[in-house]
Structure formats: C-alpha cells, structure tokens
Design an enzyme around this catalytic site. Structure first.
Site, short mmCIF file in Angstrom:
data_model
loop_
_atom_site.label_atom_id
_atom_site.label_comp_id
_atom_site.label_asym_id
_atom_site.label_seq_id
_atom_site.Cartn_x
_atom_site.Cartn_y
_atom_site.Cartn_z
N ALA A 138 20.44 -0.94 -5.19
CA ALA A 138 21.50 -1.96 -5.10
C ALA A 138 21.04 -3.12 -4.24
CB ALA A 138 22.76 -1.33 -4.52
N TYR B 294 15.57 -14.00 -0.60
CA TYR B 294 15.46 -12.68 -1.21
C TYR B 294 14.27 -11.93 -0.64
CZ TYR B 294 14.70 -9.15 -4.84
OH TYR B 294 14.50 -7.97 -5.51
N ASN C 137 6.74 -8.24 -11.58
CA ASN C 137 7.69 -8.93 -12.47
C ASN C 137 8.15 -7.99 -13.58
OD1 ASN C 137 5.98 -11.17 -11.14
ND2 ASN C 137 7.74 -12.25 -11.98
#
Length: 342
Positions: A76, A179, A208
C-alpha cells in the site's frame, strides 16, 4: 502461511494476490480503495481472499487485520513522481506514517516477517561510468541544462560524458522526488523495526513494472500505461527528452513471483533486492514497440522534461536470482503484445 497483503486491490497487488493463492497461502487484503486509484472507492471482487477496507494509518484497523497473520506483504502506497510541492504531505502521511503504523502493529502482534514493496527510485540517477574516474554517482540535473536539451548527466568530477551502468543494491541512495524520498524512508523505518524486534525484512526495489491491469488514465499511471492509453485513443505517444532514457521494464507477473519468493524464503535480517528484467531498454524503445503492436502512429519525441525524472536507471538483479532462486519469465516482445491487448 496466513499473510496480510496491504494494497492488494491495486495493480501489482492483484498479481501478488493471485501468486499467493496459487501457492496455497491464506490471504487477507487490507486496502483503503483510495479514490485516486479506485474510481468511486470501488474495486472488482478479490476472489479467494478476505478484503478489509481500511487505511494503513488506522492503528485499530491494522491491529484487527493482523490477527492470526504469519507474515506481511506491504504494498500500500501513494505512487507517482510527486511533482507538486503540495503532494508532499500526502506522500509522507500515506507512505511513511502508514508504514510506521504497520510496523508498530506487527510489533504488538509479534509478527516478524515483512516483505516491503520499495522502488528503484531510491537510487536517483544511480551510477555512471567515467573514462577517467570510473564508477561515479551523477549529480542532480540542472534545469538550465535540460532547457538546452543537454539531457545526459556529466561526470561530477571532470564533466565528461558518462556511460550508463547497472545499479546494484549497494549503490548509495539518492532520492530525487517526493515518492522516492518516501520509499527510502519506508526502508529505513523497516530497518529500525527489524533491529528492535529481530524481524526479517525483504525490501524489493521494483523497477519499471508493466502488464495487464495497469491504471491508464490516472495521474499515477506509469509510462507504459500512458503510451498505451494514447495509442488506443488514436494518438501518437509523446516521449520526453530525446527518448533515449534507459530503464528496466519488468512484467508484473515476474514482480509478483519475486515478491512471493521473498515472503517465503527470506527469513532473517534486512536485505534489499532489485527486481528487474536485466535487459535495459530505452523509453523510446517501449513507445515504438507499443505503437507497432497496436498499429498506431509512431511516437513523437517532444524534448520535454520533468525536473524530478532521472536519465538512466537500470538494475542488476543478480542478488535476487542468486539468493532466492528467482528469474524473470516474460520476454519483452510478448509482454508488450499482451499489454497492447493482442
């Protein structure tokens, strides 16, 4: 094992859930269904798992979700680059305070196994090779240089061009956006927890990630999803800079397998693992592959840029292969065709 999977209703989380269930684990999912990820706070059914709709920052909900659990897979998070300064509080709260609540709850419940979804963004620009000075860490790119289309970061010592290199887990962290900073903080909190409790942490630094189920029309969609969405709307994908930024594109099913491998096999200490395909490609390569798969317009290289982006970041995932026996299974061409819906 009976495991708690946070963020299990999200893109990567759903694939991790399928992998856990396929291997016979009992799974409870804790997900807030935040509206910037899940439209109207809804999600498709999570067949085979118990879903608890709550925020990881809610200590009482975390305590309830941890009952009877043997291990935690913590996915999360608020994702995305974190362009606006106004996003900083949400990153710090959702990712860092949320992780702190999970760790505190695990300590109360005496749960000692954590698999943490981290990211390659903790490395910043990673490392480069200078003909004179060897392996160096590139400095932050200057907007004055980017405006002049000077995209390659130079050697910080002599200014000569650098050659890109694979980044190992021992590279110094260098987070360059909100982030990235929040993901590194999560790793540090987890390390603090492990030191006090004797718990085990596997921090998986995803590169990625792409694949089926990617969010396509949100501010947090990855580059593959953005390109695919444009092409399916009949538009040419817009590629920033000169399109030669190097990345390691890894299929989400390979990421899910690595995540569950870490949960099952990493039993002691704190260890970071890169999760990448091992084959660097440029962002332009991906845009072209998707355009060809969808028979759409060819990519347009715009010369645009985002100051928080890095030029090259590609993984050395040999530690994960060596220590946990993982290896990627999905080839790039097949993965691109699947992403395109073919």
């Amino acid at each position: 094992m009976h495991v708690l999977l946070t963020g299990g209703a999200g893109f990567i989380g759903r694939h991790v859930l399928r992998e856990l269930l396929a291997r016979g684990h009992d799974v409870r999912v804790l997900d807030s269904l935040r509206p910037d990820v899940h439209a109207d706070g809804r999600t498709a059914p999570l067949d085979g798992a118990e879903l608890v709709v709550a925020d990881v920052r809610d200590a009482s909900a975390v305590d309830a979700a941890l009952k009877g659990v043997d291990a935690v897979l913590h996915l999360a998070a608020k994702v995305g680059l974190g362009v606006a300064v106004s996003d900083l509080p949400d990153y710090a709260s959702s990712n860092d305070a949320g992780t702190a609540e999970i760790l505190a709850g695990m300590a109360r419940a005496k749960i000692t196994r954590l698999t943490l979804a981290s990211s390659m963004v903790v490395y910043g620009e990673g490392v480069g090779l200078c003909d004179t000075h060897g392996e160096v860490r590139p400095g932050p790119r200057l907007e004055s240089e980017l405006k002049q289309q000077n995209f390659e970061p130079p050697c910080p010592h002599c200014g000569k061009p650098l050659k890109p290199a694979l980044v190992t887990e021992d590279a110094a962290p260098d987070p360059r956006n909100a982030y990235a900073t929040s993901k590194l903080a999560q790793e540090y909190y987890a390390s603090n927890w492990a030191r006090v409790t004797g718990g085990a942490v596997a921090a998986l630094r995803y590169h990625n990630v792409y694949g089926p189920g990617m969010p396509r029309d949100t501010p947090y969609a990855g580059v593959a999803a953005i390109f695919t969405s444009a092409l399916k709307n009949g538009e040419a994908p817009s590629v920033f800079e000169d399109g030669r930024m190097r990345r390691d594109f890894i299929h989400v099913r390979d990421v899910a397998a690595a995540t569950v491998d870490a949960c099952e096999k990493h039993e002691s200490g704190v260890r970071a693992f890169n999760v990448g395909s091992g084959t660097p490609r440029t962002v332009g390569d991906m845009a072209l592959a998707l355009a060809q798969a969808l028979k759409g317009p060819l990519p347009i290289v715009t010369g645009g840029y985002r100051l928080g982006d890095v030029r090259h970041i590609t993984a050395d995932s040999s530690r994960l292969k060596r220590e946990l026996g993982w290896k990627p299974q999905v080839e790039f061409a097949g993965g691109m065709a699947e992403l395109a819906g073919l």
